[in-house]
Design a protein around this motif. Structure first.
Motif, PDB file in Angstrom:
ATOM      1  N   ILE A 172       0.839  -1.209   0.000  1.00 22.40           N
ATOM      2  CA  ILE A 172       0.000   0.000   0.000  1.00 22.40           C
ATOM      3  C   ILE A 172       0.869   1.252   0.000  1.00 22.40           C
ATOM      4  CG2 ILE A 172      -1.657   1.329   1.372  1.00 22.40           C
ATOM      5  CD1 ILE A 172      -2.852  -1.348   2.284  1.00 22.40           C
ATOM      6  N   SER A 185       0.827   9.956   5.267  1.00 21.43           N
ATOM      7  CA  SER A 185       0.523   8.607   5.747  1.00 21.43           C
ATOM      8  C   SER A 185      -0.143   8.640   7.116  1.00 21.43           C
ATOM      9  CB  SER A 185       1.814   7.776   5.829  1.00 21.43           C
ATOM     10  OG  SER A 185       1.528   6.481   6.295  1.00 21.43           O
ATOM     11  N   VAL A 189      -4.574   1.258   6.149  1.00 22.90           N
ATOM     12  CA  VAL A 189      -5.981   1.246   5.724  1.00 22.90           C
ATOM     13  C   VAL A 189      -6.457   2.650   5.374  1.00 22.90           C
ATOM     14  CG1 VAL A 189      -8.342   0.777   6.464  1.00 22.90           C
ATOM     15  CG2 VAL A 189      -6.521  -0.851   7.011  1.00 22.90           C
ATOM     16  N   ARG A 190      -6.136   3.611   6.220  1.00 27.90           N
ATOM     17  CA  ARG A 190      -6.521   4.995   5.933  1.00 27.90           C
ATOM     18  C   ARG A 190      -5.797   5.516   4.689  1.00 27.90           C
ATOM     19  NH1 ARG A 190      -6.790   5.056  11.757  1.00 27.90           N
ATOM     20  NH2 ARG A 190      -4.517   5.206  11.826  1.00 27.90           N
ATOM     21  N   ASP A 191      -4.547   5.061   4.509  1.00 25.36           N
ATOM     22  CA  ASP A 191      -3.798   5.457   3.308  1.00 25.36           C
ATOM     23  C   ASP A 191      -4.489   4.938   2.049  1.00 25.36           C
ATOM     24  OD1 ASP A 191      -1.986   6.657   4.936  1.00 25.36           O
ATOM     25  OD2 ASP A 191      -0.356   5.233   4.589  1.00 25.36           O
ATOM     26  N   LEU A 192      -5.020   3.733   2.120  1.00 21.96           N
ATOM     27  CA  LEU A 192      -5.691   3.150   0.957  1.00 21.96           C
ATOM     28  C   LEU A 192      -6.897   3.988   0.567  1.00 21.96           C
ATOM     29  CD1 LEU A 192      -5.254   0.656  -0.825  1.00 21.96           C
ATOM     30  CD2 LEU A 192      -6.862  -0.581   0.628  1.00 21.96           C
ATOM     31  N   TRP A 193      -7.616   4.473   1.543  1.00 26.13           N
ATOM     32  CA  TRP A 193      -8.762   5.356   1.274  1.00 26.13           C
ATOM     33  C   TRP A 193      -8.290   6.658   0.636  1.00 26.13           C
ATOM     34  CZ3 TRP A 193     -13.867   5.402   0.900  1.00 26.13           C
ATOM     35  CH2 TRP A 193     -14.532   6.636   0.950  1.00 26.13           C
ATOM     36  N   ALA A 194      -7.197   7.229   1.171  1.00 26.79           N
ATOM     37  CA  ALA A 194      -6.663   8.470   0.626  1.00 26.79           C
ATOM     38  C   ALA A 194      -6.161   8.282  -0.804  1.00 26.79           C
ATOM     39  CB  ALA A 194      -5.533   8.986   1.520  1.00 26.79           C
ATOM     40  N   GLY A 196      -7.273   6.027  -3.022  1.00 22.36           N
ATOM     41  CA  GLY A 196      -8.448   5.916  -3.888  1.00 22.36           C
ATOM     42  C   GLY A 196      -9.084   7.270  -4.159  1.00 22.36           C
ATOM     43  N   LYS A 197      -9.139   8.097  -3.131  1.00 23.18           N
ATOM     44  CA  LYS A 197      -9.719   9.440  -3.285  1.00 23.18           C
ATOM     45  C   LYS A 197      -8.887  10.290  -4.231  1.00 23.18           C
ATOM     46  CE  LYS A 197     -11.252  13.402  -0.519  1.00 23.18           C
ATOM     47  NZ  LYS A 197     -11.303  14.000   0.838  1.00 23.18           N
TER      48      LYS A 197
END
Length: 585
Positions: A172, A185, A189-194, A196-197
């Motif tokens: 990721i 960072s 998991v939160r990085d994955l959302w960021a 995608g956004k």
């Protein structure tokens, strides 16, 4: 589990599988690198050189990136790469473990450097170097004191869970580089959302992404051809394409650019008195995280190569590398979960790979700062992603799911912990889960009432042998765990339950104590209470096959004198024989 690429024909194994068990003299014990040189085979040299060249293409950008993330100037990330690799090659027991600046340490270093340095780069370097010296000293002392056994707390499912979480986190972390943008960072998991956004908002650089994806596909495609050096071929082609078509200028593809110049020099990091407490605390924290991370990675790759790594020497090797980094303008380092699999996939055989990589980095700094200037970050991300894919363990987890379901889910929880909270917190979760796993078996252990089955030697669990003969009035009770504070009350209750369930009135209970490897003060006091309770009911409490060290403890606690030697029997057979004789008399 995937193995290394580029095996060299009919080569002999690198070392016996009992490496670390055989004593080869003081020099080889303290400097495993010398022992490796004595066993070195010439055909391995090609693999190590090729792997070192491939590794060097990652060492430069990663070193620079983690230096900045740690709050020190970029060039010091290269210093923290060169010196530790050379020192670990001498002191480290692992064949291919790659050490250097690491993402799991960067937040700890930054947390100490940032408030103390006040923006002064010189102070920042001194503080970070001092932390490396503290971390190195802690690891060396721990290794000499033989504290490496603490790594045995991490069971195989937990190690798999941790490594799967690290692999996912590393993968990721490389996606922003693959897409050509950066994010702040906040955990995988939160990085994955960021990520995608950002992609949805059009932040991706698609020409660079296409080059990165093509690089990844080429690495995975060529990986099966063991002699082609897939990673090196892919990196060279990506660099040539980026330079030939001028992707940086025409399409905004991010490339490495020239690296700074200058070699590391010996320097003592001078601190202010007010810095000492923070530096000591930070250095100790770094030592704990670095060794926990290194021990998992070291054992994982040792298992792949069929060797054993001495955890105490691993501590010494890690400590020596940190100590050297601190005295040569570096900062705290650890093993790398992204660069080590790159070295493995490129065909590394020994620590010569790391030495070659370090020398190439030094050569680049001095003679060719523009050599990597056209290397796209997206291609580097592809290399790391390919390496992270090799870290995942699924096949053996499937086996664990079939044979021990709860350990499978323990592994999954550990993976989720690393993926959600990051590597540092993930280490803590792994250790806590390991301790809980250990305590659970001792807290609620198996117990059994024993009888003698026809045609079978010895005494066995009557639930497994329902027809086993028992002696009226005598109860043989087995407890399959150490006796300690967490299970002492349960032990007493299970003894009383067994007495209550007996088909005949019990006159004597004999604890088949061979599985009891230890007692503590709480359990000893609990035994005294149980003895008094049984005496009131006319039942005698005895022991058989009690181990001598445990018996010695009972003697220190005063129980041997209180119970009397006559209540301790060397075997279950002698305990049964004594009861039958007493009953006849």
């Amino acid at each position: 589990m995937p193995g290394s690429v580029a095996e060299a024909g009919q080569e002999k194994p690198l070392a016996p599988t009992n490496v670390g068990l055989t004593r080869r003299g003081p020099l080889a014990d303290w400097l495993p690198g010398f022992g490796m040189l004595r066993e070195y085979q010439l055909p391995w040299l090609r693999n190590d050189i090729v792997a070192g060249i491939v590794l060097s293409t990652m060492l430069v950008p990663v070193g620079i990136a983690y230096a900045v993330a740690s709050g020190v100037p970029a060039i010091y990330g290269l210093y923290a790469t060169i010196v530790p690799l050379i020192v670990y090659a001498l002191f480290g027991p692992s064949r291919i473990l790659v050490l250097g600046p690491d993402s799991s340490l960067a937040p700890i270093i930054l947390g100490v450097v940032l408030p103390l340095s006040s923006g002064d780069p010189g102070r920042a370097v001194a503080i970070a170097s001092a932390m490396a010296i503290v971390a190195g000293a802690v690891c060396i002392v721990a290794g000499i004191a033989k504290l490496g056994f603490i790594t045995e707390l991490l069971s195989k499912p937990i190690r798999y869970g941790y490594m799967n979480g690290i692999a996912l986190a590393v993968l990721i972390s490389q996606l922003p580089k693959l897409f050509g943008f950066s994010i702040e960072s906040n955990g995988p998991v939160r990085d994955l959302w960021a990520i995608g956004k950002a992609v949805a908002e059009g932040a991706a650089n698609w020409p660079g992404t296409a080059l990165g994806v093509a690089t990844l596909a080429l690495i995975l495609l060529l990986k099966a051809h063991k002699r082609m050096g897939a990673i090196l071929v892919a990196v060279i082609l990506a660099t040539l394409v980026a330079g030939w078509f001028d992707l940086s200028q025409r399409y905004g593809v991010k490339v490495l650019g020239p690296v700074p110049q200058g070699l590391p020099k010996f320097a003592l990091p001078w601190l202010q008195t007010s810095d000492l407490v923070s530096v000591l605390a930070g250095g100790i924290a770094v030592a704990i995280v670095a060794f926990a991370d290194t021990s998992v990675l070291s054992r994982t790759f040792a298992a792949r190569t069929g060797t054993r790594v001495d955890p105490n020497q691993e501590m010494v090797g890690l400590g020596a590398a940190n100590l050297a980094a601190g005295f040569f303008q570096g900062f705290p380092i650890s093993s790398s979960s992204s660069r080590t699999p790159v070295a493995e996939a490129a065909g590394a055989k020994t620590q010569i790979t790391g030495v070659v990589g370090a020398l190439i980095v030094a050569l680049v700094i001095v003679a060719a700062p523009n050599l990597f200037k056209d290397l796209p970050y997206a291609a580097l991300a592809a290399v790391v992603i390919a390496a992270a894919i090799g870290l995942f363990e699924f096949a053996d987890l499937g086996r664990i799911y079939r044979i021990q379901n709860w350990e499978f889910w323990l592994s999954i929880v550990c993976t989720v912990g690393v993926a959600v909270f990051g590597a540092i917190t993930g280490i803590g979760i792994a250790i806590v889960l390991a301790v809980i796993e250990f305590l659970w078996d001792g807290w609620r252990p198996h117990w059994a009432v024993l009888g003698k089955p026809d045609g079978v030697d010895g005494y066995h669990d009557i639930t497994r042998y329902p027809e086993a003969a028992t002696v009226p009035g005598l109860l043989l009770f087995r407890w399959d765990a150490p006796l300690f504070f967490a299970n002492a009350e349960l032990f007493n209750q299970r003894v009383l339950d067994a007495i209550a369930a007996s088909s005949s009135p019990v006159k004597r209970i004999v604890v088949a104590a061979e599985p009891i490897t230890s007692v503590d003060v709480t359990s000893a006091d609990s035994l005294t209470e149980l003895d008094k309770l049984l005496k009131d009911d006319g039942i005698e409490l005895c022991f058989a096959e009690l181990k001598d060290p445990v018996k010695d403890k009972l003697k220190r606690f005063g129980l041997l004198k209180e119970f009397g030697e006559a209540r301790f029997f060397p075997t279950k057979e002698s305990a049964v024989g004594n009861y039958l004789k007493t009953r006849r008399d």
